[in-house]
Write a protein that holds these residues in place. Sequence first.
Motif, PDB file in Angstrom:
ATOM      1  N   GLU A 178      68.179 -19.441  89.601  1.00  0.00           N
ATOM      2  CA  GLU A 178      67.335 -19.810  90.738  1.00  0.00           C
ATOM      3  C   GLU A 178      68.048 -20.797  91.653  1.00  0.00           C
ATOM      4  O   GLU A 178      68.164 -20.582  92.857  1.00  0.00           O
ATOM      5  CB  GLU A 178      66.029 -20.416  90.209  1.00  0.00           C
TER       6      GLU A 178
ATOM      7  N   GLU B 226      56.836 -13.201  81.387  1.00  0.00           N
ATOM      8  CA  GLU B 226      55.900 -13.942  80.535  1.00  0.00           C
ATOM      9  C   GLU B 226      54.494 -13.395  80.690  1.00  0.00           C
ATOM     10  O   GLU B 226      53.772 -13.183  79.714  1.00  0.00           O
ATOM     11  CB  GLU B 226      55.935 -15.431  80.905  1.00  0.00           C
ATOM     12  N   GLU B 227      54.157 -13.161  81.970  1.00  0.00           N
ATOM     13  CA  GLU B 227      52.831 -12.586  82.225  1.00  0.00           C
ATOM     14  C   GLU B 227      52.680 -11.268  81.503  1.00  0.00           C
ATOM     15  O   GLU B 227      51.662 -10.992  80.862  1.00  0.00           O
ATOM     16  CB  GLU B 227      52.630 -12.366  83.733  1.00  0.00           C
TER      17      GLU B 227
ATOM     18  N   ARG C  66      58.815 -15.419  84.873  1.00  0.00           N
ATOM     19  CA  ARG C  66      57.377 -15.654  84.927  1.00  0.00           C
ATOM     20  C   ARG C  66      56.635 -14.326  84.777  1.00  0.00           C
ATOM     21  O   ARG C  66      55.712 -14.193  83.989  1.00  0.00           O
ATOM     22  CB  ARG C  66      57.026 -16.329  86.254  1.00  0.00           C
ATOM     23  N   HIS C  67      57.134 -13.370  85.541  1.00  0.00           N
ATOM     24  CA  HIS C  67      56.504 -12.063  85.481  1.00  0.00           C
ATOM     25  C   HIS C  67      56.584 -11.499  84.068  1.00  0.00           C
ATOM     26  O   HIS C  67      55.620 -10.952  83.548  1.00  0.00           O
ATOM     27  CB  HIS C  67      57.191 -11.107  86.453  1.00  0.00           C
TER      28      HIS C  67
ATOM     29  N   LEU D 162      61.031  -3.123  87.183  1.00  0.00           N
ATOM     30  CA  LEU D 162      61.581  -3.548  88.471  1.00  0.00           C
ATOM     31  C   LEU D 162      62.326  -2.418  89.164  1.00  0.00           C
ATOM     32  O   LEU D 162      62.949  -2.624  90.194  1.00  0.00           O
ATOM     33  CB  LEU D 162      62.524  -4.725  88.272  1.00  0.00           C
TER      34      LEU D 162
ATOM     35  N   SER E 251      65.522 -13.741  87.004  1.00  0.00           N
ATOM     36  CA  SER E 251      65.282 -14.931  87.811  1.00  0.00           C
ATOM     37  C   SER E 251      64.019 -15.624  87.295  1.00  0.00           C
ATOM     38  O   SER E 251      63.326 -15.094  86.436  1.00  0.00           O
ATOM     39  CB  SER E 251      65.088 -14.543  89.266  1.00  0.00           C
ATOM     40  N   VAL E 252      63.740 -16.798  87.846  1.00  0.00           N
ATOM     41  CA  VAL E 252      62.575 -17.544  87.386  1.00  0.00           C
ATOM     42  C   VAL E 252      61.301 -16.715  87.607  1.00  0.00           C
ATOM     43  O   VAL E 252      60.414 -16.642  86.748  1.00  0.00           O
ATOM     44  CB  VAL E 252      62.488 -18.903  88.113  1.00  0.00           C
ATOM     45  N   ASP E 253      61.256 -16.059  88.769  1.00  0.00           N
ATOM     46  CA  ASP E 253      60.099 -15.203  89.057  1.00  0.00           C
ATOM     47  C   ASP E 253      59.985 -14.088  88.031  1.00  0.00           C
ATOM     48  O   ASP E 253      58.915 -13.794  87.530  1.00  0.00           O
ATOM     49  CB  ASP E 253      60.236 -14.587  90.454  1.00  0.00           C
ATOM     50  N   ASP E 254      61.141 -13.497  87.774  1.00  0.00           N
ATOM     51  CA  ASP E 254      61.158 -12.407  86.807  1.00  0.00           C
ATOM     52  C   ASP E 254      60.701 -12.897  85.445  1.00  0.00           C
ATOM     53  O   ASP E 254      59.938 -12.236  84.747  1.00  0.00           O
ATOM     54  CB  ASP E 254      62.575 -11.829  86.687  1.00  0.00           C
TER      55      ASP E 254
END
Lengths: 365, 537
Positions: free
Chosen positions: B203, B404-405, B401-402, B275, B396-399
């Motif tokens: 990130e 994790e979700e 997070r995603h 993705l 990435s951090v978003d990934d």
Amino acid sequence: MARPMGPVRLRRTNYLTLAIGAVLCLFILYFLLQSGSDAPNPTSQNPNRPPIRKPTSKSSLIGERPPVRRFNLNNVTITTDPIGNREAVLILTPMARFYQEYWDNLLKLNYPHELISLGFILPKNKEGNAATTALQAQITKTQKGPLKDRFRSIVIERQDFDPPLVSQDEAERHKMENQKARRASMSRARNSLLFTALGVDTSWVLWLDSDIVETPPTLIQDLAAHDKALIVPNCYQRYTDPDTGKPAERPYDFNSWQDSQTAQQIATKMGPDDILLEGYSEMATYRALMAYMAESEDKKDLEVNLDGVGGTALLVKADVHRDGAMFPPFPFYHLIETEGFAKMAKRLGWQAVGLPNYKVYHYNE
Amino acid sequence: MLPSYSSSTTSKMSSRHHHAAYANGYPRGNTFDISPHRFQPRASTPAHRRRKNLLMRLGITLIVVVLFGLFVWPGNASMTSIFSLGLIGVSDDVLMDTVRYYDLSNVQGTARGWEREERILLCVPLRDAEQHLPMMFSHLRNFTYPHHLIDLAFLVSDSKDRTLELLVEKLEELQAHEDPKQPYGEISIIEKDFGQKVNQDVESRHGFAAQASRRKLMAQARNWLLSATLRPYHSWVYWRDVDVETAPFTILEDLMRHNKDVIVPNVWRPLPDWLGGEQPYDLNSWQESETALALADTLDEDAVIVEGYAEYATWRPHLAYLRDPYGDPDMEMEIDGVGGVSILAKARVFRSGVHFPAFSFEKHAETEGFGKMAKRMQFSVVGLPHYTIWHLYEPSVDDIRHMEEMEQERLAKEAFEKEAEERAKKIKDAFDDTNSQWEQDKSEIQNLAKEASKEQKSSSKKESKADSKKASSEDEEDDSTEISDRKSSRGSKKVKNQELEDEEEVDASQDTRKGSSGDSDKASDKSRKNNQVKAES
């Protein structure tokens, strides 16, 4: 005695033949064994020697296992006391003609020779060949001479491109229209030499032109003591005054200067591929030239900040070159070669400094 | 060797016919053994020959001793030169080991470098790359370019993990490999810390604000590595990132074959399925556009245009986006900026001064600036849009997070499924109970029924004849009553549908089959049957 029919036999041993045979055998055997005993790399004996290898492809064969070598560049110091800290200096010289005075002056430098590496680059033409022969003769003499005169290592390179001009004559060389091509070629030669010869332990790089025939013997220490990224002494030329018949000196290198408003205005009007040149009346830049700043011999340590530098004698911290500062062979802010180098170093955050009262002398043609 | 006539003439016993000789004229045994002509050994060798022999022996001994001496003391240069008549400059080599001569026109780099034994300098900048090293060494082992012609250069900077230790360990392992073709040429590890402030996680590494300074530092690191390791005998320089996941083993030859000054392959990365499976990775290889040039003019001297960020819309054609998985891998495309994941360049490009600008060069830095500078010096800069190597996918951090979700979702789903299963089991258990109850009841009923039937059988045996007919008539009666019931129910249904089925109502009485269209077939069948039964009756 009459003998019965049968094969003719030599009854007497021919000692001469035997002897020649034995000698030949030993001769062959000697060379067989010699090539084998020569194989261990001599660099392994001296770990301090810079990693230069013989250009033969034989030196690295399948099955050879060169060691993993580690170099910590954090430990390479660049200080004001280079001799005390045993700092390695690389003297680089692009050479078109060999002057004996240059070599003699080089030998007079009293910086410890075992810390000095030399690098030369010569063009591949007739003049270059002649210079190479002369240079090699002198190198052989020095490197076989007394131990204290021997340099740590010497690299001779031949250019892989042709110089643009046939003549190296002073008049031809300095024609304005020839300058750009000449200096672009010079830049490439300097860069080739720099990027292949810069070692892992080099602290300082001294650019010294092959026509610098007189410098103070303490040149390296003196310049290093100023602790500047780029430092230039003033380059003068000794001549015999035709009027008085007495020896005199005059400024020679006009590439060390402080920028002027006029020059910058000229630059803004120029095309992207045009260059600003110094020392030509057609292009009056009104820059403050270091060549004319010389005052008196006793103020040797006087420093002036510079925007362009000349390459006749120039001491550079190796870090500046390692960061990527090189001699642009193309117009860089309308500057080329050493002047462009000063500009590029500035873009990288390094300031050039000149010593107007510290003089080195150029050969007089 | 023929019998000499002279000898026969000397013999007084000569006769016309040689009694003692063969008919062919050859002598018998001792016929010619006449002393004056016999060889008489000398009493001793002559003095001059003795002297000659002695000298010869002495000479041989001397030579042997000299040669032996040469083997024992090989460093004795003066002896060597005497012996080799000065033909070999051994003494030069011994004394002048410090002098090297190189002709740079021999290291220009050609399309078939592996045949001409051209040396490659392979440069790898490393920072906190411990986890990627095993992958990189698997690539190193697989290169098909002759390993002894490749010199390795690593720069380890600002690493806080065990990058350096692991690197040294792995390299020594590689150099000691049992296969003699595995060890590489010269290996240099350069350590230098630049005091990097930017973190290496994805990130912060790819954030827009950090780009300019980050890339200037990267450029600086690359220049340090190159200037410390490039030597006059290198014909090529290959830059390779440590985090390349998949690349052809022949990549060096493949790129070299094009014989360009600077050449890069296309760099993509694999992605998780959610993705899209794959994605262009290296957006630094591009062709210059008018928009970008105009944009560059508006920026100040130190600004750096970084590609792949919305802040600078350059509308440049990117090498990455032009990829066709089935395209010709040899197709070339002229580019201006290059990405640094995998660059093959001729050493003469670097020798003439092209480097990775650690300042804003024409509004670009690092590898993009490198491409720009190479172009400026009229070198050919080329990309291969359909020749792809794959960069490692780092979420990435978003990934993350995603992911994790997604993980939570998955867990929730699993929990839900488990619950559902449990419920189902519970229900099943419950049903099982009822079933068994049912079974139990059933069996009981059956038992009862059996007993009842037994009793019935025993009683019916007596009056079976009379009963059988009676039963059949009873059946018929049952059927008819049933039908009447049905008709009444159907009638009530028809009331609801009256408006729709007026006509039907008319002949409803006659044709019950038609009226039962809404009902089950079974019912209609039965009613048909009943009608038939009625008709019969």
